[in-house]
Write an enzyme that holds these catalytic residues in place. Structure first.
Site, PDB file in Angstrom:
ATOM      1  N   GLU A  37       0.980  -1.255  -0.074  1.00 23.66           N
ATOM      2  CA  GLU A  37      -0.215   0.129   0.088  1.00 23.66           C
ATOM      3  C   GLU A  37       1.011   1.173  -0.164  1.00 23.66           C
ATOM      4  O   GLU A  37       2.107   1.353   0.618  1.00 23.66           O
ATOM      5  CB  GLU A  37      -0.939  -0.085   1.289  1.00 23.66           C
ATOM      6  CG  GLU A  37      -1.931   1.121   1.226  1.00 23.66           C
ATOM      7  CD  GLU A  37      -2.767   1.337   2.312  1.00 23.66           C
ATOM      8  OE1 GLU A  37      -2.604   0.422   3.548  1.00 23.66           O
ATOM      9  OE2 GLU A  37      -3.636   2.353   2.371  1.00 23.66           O
ATOM     10  N   ARG A 263       5.175 -13.115   9.849  1.00 22.73           N
ATOM     11  CA  ARG A 263       6.025 -11.818   9.509  1.00 22.73           C
ATOM     12  C   ARG A 263       7.307 -11.838  10.002  1.00 22.73           C
ATOM     13  O   ARG A 263       7.555 -12.373  11.074  1.00 22.73           O
ATOM     14  CB  ARG A 263       5.215 -10.738  10.245  1.00 22.73           C
ATOM     15  CG  ARG A 263       3.866 -10.695  10.695  1.00 22.73           C
ATOM     16  CD  ARG A 263       3.544  -9.682  11.245  1.00 22.73           C
ATOM     17  NE  ARG A 263       4.182  -8.271  11.181  1.00 22.73           N
ATOM     18  CZ  ARG A 263       3.617  -7.192  10.260  1.00 22.73           C
ATOM     19  NH1 ARG A 263       2.520  -7.486   9.563  1.00 22.73           N
ATOM     20  NH2 ARG A 263       4.372  -6.398  10.208  1.00 22.73           N
ATOM     21  N   LYS A 273       4.335   0.284   9.112  1.00 24.19           N
ATOM     22  CA  LYS A 273       4.433   1.651   8.314  1.00 24.19           C
ATOM     23  C   LYS A 273       3.726   2.793   9.252  1.00 24.19           C
ATOM     24  O   LYS A 273       4.373   3.790   9.227  1.00 24.19           O
ATOM     25  CB  LYS A 273       3.644   1.633   7.108  1.00 24.19           C
ATOM     26  CG  LYS A 273       4.718   1.144   6.014  1.00 24.19           C
ATOM     27  CD  LYS A 273       3.952   1.194   4.554  1.00 24.19           C
ATOM     28  CE  LYS A 273       3.490  -0.025   4.153  1.00 24.19           C
ATOM     29  NZ  LYS A 273       2.268  -0.023   3.383  1.00 24.19           N
TER      30      LYS A 273
HETATM   31  P1  ATP Z   1       2.710  -2.159   7.554  1.00 26.53           P
HETATM   32  O1  ATP Z   1       1.935  -2.739   8.815  1.00 26.53           O
HETATM   33  O2  ATP Z   1       4.052  -2.231   7.604  1.00 26.53           O
HETATM   34  O3  ATP Z   1       2.045  -1.190   6.541  1.00 26.53           O
HETATM   35  P2  ATP Z   1       1.398  -3.766   5.779  1.00 26.53           P
HETATM   36  O4  ATP Z   1       1.218  -5.400   5.430  1.00 26.53           O
HETATM   37  O5  ATP Z   1       0.263  -3.351   6.203  1.00 26.53           O
HETATM   38  O6  ATP Z   1       2.433  -3.442   6.662  1.00 26.53           O
HETATM   39  P3  ATP Z   1       1.635  -3.662   2.986  1.00 26.53           P
HETATM   40  O7  ATP Z   1       2.115  -2.507   2.069  1.00 26.53           O
HETATM   41  O8  ATP Z   1       0.122  -3.783   2.913  1.00 26.53           O
HETATM   42  O9  ATP Z   1       2.063  -3.392   4.362  1.00 26.53           O
HETATM   43  O10 ATP Z   1       2.594  -4.800   2.891  1.00 26.53           O
HETATM   44  C1  ATP Z   1       3.243  -5.295   1.551  1.00 26.53           C
HETATM   45  C2  ATP Z   1       3.492  -6.828   1.785  1.00 26.53           C
HETATM   46  O11 ATP Z   1       4.268  -7.012   2.482  1.00 26.53           O
HETATM   47  C3  ATP Z   1       2.004  -7.737   2.258  1.00 26.53           C
HETATM   48  O12 ATP Z   1       1.995  -8.840   1.351  1.00 26.53           O
HETATM   49  C4  ATP Z   1       2.559  -7.789   3.478  1.00 26.53           C
HETATM   50  O13 ATP Z   1       2.076  -9.205   3.948  1.00 26.53           O
HETATM   51  C5  ATP Z   1       4.097  -8.108   3.556  1.00 26.53           C
HETATM   52  N1  ATP Z   1       4.711  -7.524   4.845  1.00 26.53           N
HETATM   53  C6  ATP Z   1       4.424  -6.415   5.441  1.00 26.53           C
HETATM   54  N2  ATP Z   1       5.179  -6.488   6.735  1.00 26.53           N
HETATM   55  C7  ATP Z   1       5.685  -7.815   6.613  1.00 26.53           C
HETATM   56  C8  ATP Z   1       6.746  -8.452   7.490  1.00 26.53           C
HETATM   57  N3  ATP Z   1       6.811  -7.816   8.729  1.00 26.53           N
HETATM   58  N4  ATP Z   1       7.359  -9.702   7.346  1.00 26.53           N
HETATM   59  C9  ATP Z   1       6.783 -10.177   6.082  1.00 26.53           C
HETATM   60  N5  ATP Z   1       5.995  -9.644   5.066  1.00 26.53           N
HETATM   61  C10 ATP Z   1       5.624  -8.424   5.210  1.00 26.53           C
HETATM   62 MG    MG Z   2      -1.629  -3.730   4.416  1.00 23.07          MG
END
Ligand code: ATP
Ligand code: MG
Length: 555
Positions: A37, A263, A273
């Protein structure tokens, strides 16, 4: 396609893919996607997901889409899109022509939603957000059906069209899937699929005022792109039944499969984020690319090589078990890469002047130094040596303990690549602080000259006092004190130490931003990306020479 027939030694995701292939699924395609995102910068957790998705695509000669999940225009921006692309490329991966956006499919999402409505599988709910929330039930109690749940197909169609055309205020209506308000899995209790948002979208501008929610948009996007294996983190395990329900109730070109993995959590590090953006917004760090940030851009500026991050992600691997990885593991990958590939240099962090009394006044001598102790191909350079040099303040002790093999009154030490010197006199000011040390040198002890038979226990680094450059060094430790921080409240007040007037060998005067060195005996350093030519050099410490964490934890 040639695929290693044995799944032995492969992680559970690769094993699943191999087994799908052996069953002839998906016309033997392997398509993955990385779906960030664009509401912030990528962090080390995302790096793990990128390495996994792009790694699998390349191992199986498939493809990996970079898909921006841009369904929440109030929090997203094109600046984040650009930063994310830059980070993925820097990490060493390329989406080729497979760059997409959820917003590319807004019309498809709308048509899919209409299909659900026509089939009686979705309805417009006119309850308030609070009413919807409070009627969802709990883990132990079923939810209550909305009074609008049994609207006719025609009424739902009309309302959804009017939602699209902008007739309603935000929150007045939502589109919900009609599943089961008493489902044990709360995600199946008539989840909201669409909401009204009168917001300009970074790509579609004012074209839409209804936006799909993540579960709906993500599932349909996966199916449109022909993703075969939709890899996501464990918190989406409970969403999988909804993912499948959506696939079951729509006519879509492909049927992707969702697989969850745990994760990546790193000690002393936040990988969210939202929380990282809090640090940026509150001015607690210099920005998203502050070298203390666990963002890809922060790690890049810190001097971590992309290959080290990839190596780390590979070592961590993918599992189903939640665990927290020690920072030392990441630093070990960084150190290993840097040990192999960084030229050595001499840098004195806290200079102490040494005058060599028996060295000719104006003589400057060139000493040969190799750039890497194990890699001759990295060549040699010369170091000017003269009557006045700087050594590290803590390489001299007036009253040293027994096993101190550096410089002490009456003691001898070898200067790296140079001579053996002996401390003859300590000069102090009126307060008793040491001003300078006077030494003698033994001309028969030049390193590598073959004539030197004498050995002393200690070797220290140094620079010529007149032929050196001054630099600012930034020394970092973890941004957060707690091993498993839950919030940003636990900031480490000492995460940054700025050292002014470090003395570096003059060869470094022309180092450019991004150049990395091992400062002998001190650590690995990189020229900061904002270090300006013609101004005092600024170096960031990438990592110390040895694992100081292990030591700290022992004591
Ligand atoms: P954040 O909470 O940091 O915003 P998010 O999952 O909401 O993380 P996205 O931009 O939606 O952020 O993530 C893109 C991809 O990265 C998703 O497929 C998510 O599963 C993966 N991802 C995010 N954080 C992790 C993590 N700590 N370990 C492994 N994969 C991750
Ligand atoms: Mg997300």
């Amino acid at each position: 396609m040639t695929i290693d027939a044995t799944a032995k030694g492969k992680d559970f995701i690769r094993q699943s893919i191999l087994s799908d292939l052996s069953e002839g699924k998906n016309e033997s395609r392997v398509f993955t996607r990385f779906p960030p995102e664009p509401n912030g910068y990528l962090h080390i957790g995302h790096a793990q997901s990128i390495c996994l998705n792009y790694g699998i695509a390349s191992e199986f000669q498939g493809r990996c889409y970079l898909r921006f999940d841009d369904t929440n225009p109030t929090k997203e921006s094109e600046d984040y899109v650009d930063a994310i692309k830059q980070d993925v490329l820097w990490l060493g991966f390329n989406w080729q022509e497979h760059l997409t956006h959820a917003s590319d499919y807004f019309e498809d999402f709308y048509n899919c939603a209409m299909q659900l409505i026509e089939d009686g599988n979705a309805y417009i709910d006119s309850q308030t957000a609070d009413e919807i929330k409070s009627s969802r039930g709990t883990l132990n109690a079923p939810g209550a059906e909305s009074p609008y749940r049994n609207r006719s197909v025609a009424e739902n169609q009309g309302l959804f069209e009017r939602m699209r055309s902008g007739e309603f205020e935000e929150g007045e209506n939502v589109l919900r899937a009609k599943i089961d308000m008493s489902a044990a899995n709360i995600n199946l209790r008539d989840p909201v699929l669409y909401r009204i948002l009168h917001a300009e979208h970074q790509r579609t501008a004012g074209q839409w005022c209804i936006y799909p929610l993540y579960d709906f948009a993500h599932t349909v996007s996966d199916a449109i792109e022909g993703i075969t294996h939709s890899l996501c983190t464990l918190e989406f395990e409970d969403h999988r039944p909804l993912y499948e329900w959506i696939l079951d109730h729509l006519t879509l070109p492909h049927r992707p499969r969702q697989i969850e993995f745990s994760r990546l959590n790193l000690e002393h590090t936040i990988t969210s984020k939202r929380k990282l953006s809090e640090l940026v917004e509150k001015g607690l760090v210099e920005g998203w690319n502050d070298p203390r940030m666990p963002t890809i851009s922060g790690m890049r500026r810190r001097g971590y090589p992309a290959s080290a991050i990839r190596d780390f992600c590979k070592r961590v691997g993918v599992t189903k078990k939640e665990k927290s990885i020690q920072i030392a593991q990441l630093e070990n990958s960084v150190r290993q890469e840097l040990d192999n590939n960084s030229p050595r240099a001499m840098a004195v962090i806290k200079p102490l002047k040494v005058v060599i009394d028996n060295y000719p006044e104006d003589q400057i001598e060139s000493l040969a130094a190799n750039n890497h102790p194990k890699n001759q191909a990295m060549g040699t350079r010369t170091l000017p040596f003269s009557k006045e040099i700087y050594i590290e303040e803590n390489d001299f002790m007036e009253d040293p303990p027994a096993k101190f093999f550096r410089l002490k009154p009456g003691g001898e030490v070898r200067l790296r690549f140079g001579y053996i010197i002996k401390c003859e006199e300590v000069i102090k000011d009126n307060n008793g602080d040491i001003l300078e040390i006077h030494c003698s040198y033994d001309p028969d002890t030049k390193s590598g000259s073959g004539t030197s038979k004498r050995k002393v226990k200690g070797t220290i680094h140094w620079v010529s006092a007149k032929q050196c450059v001054s630099a600012t060094l930034r020394l970092y430790s973890t941004l957060l004190s707690a091993a498993n921080p839950k919030s940003i409240s636990d900031l480490n007040e000492e995460s940054l130490t700025v050292v002014k007037n470090a003395a570096l060998e003059e060869n470094l005067a022309h180092a450019s931003p991004g150049d990395r060195f091992q400062f002998e005996r001190t650590g690995y350093f990189v020229v900061d990306e904002n270090s300006l030519q013609g101004e005092e050099l600024v170096f960031n410490r990438i990592v110390t020479l040895r694992d100081s964490w292990a030591k700290m934890q022992k004591t």
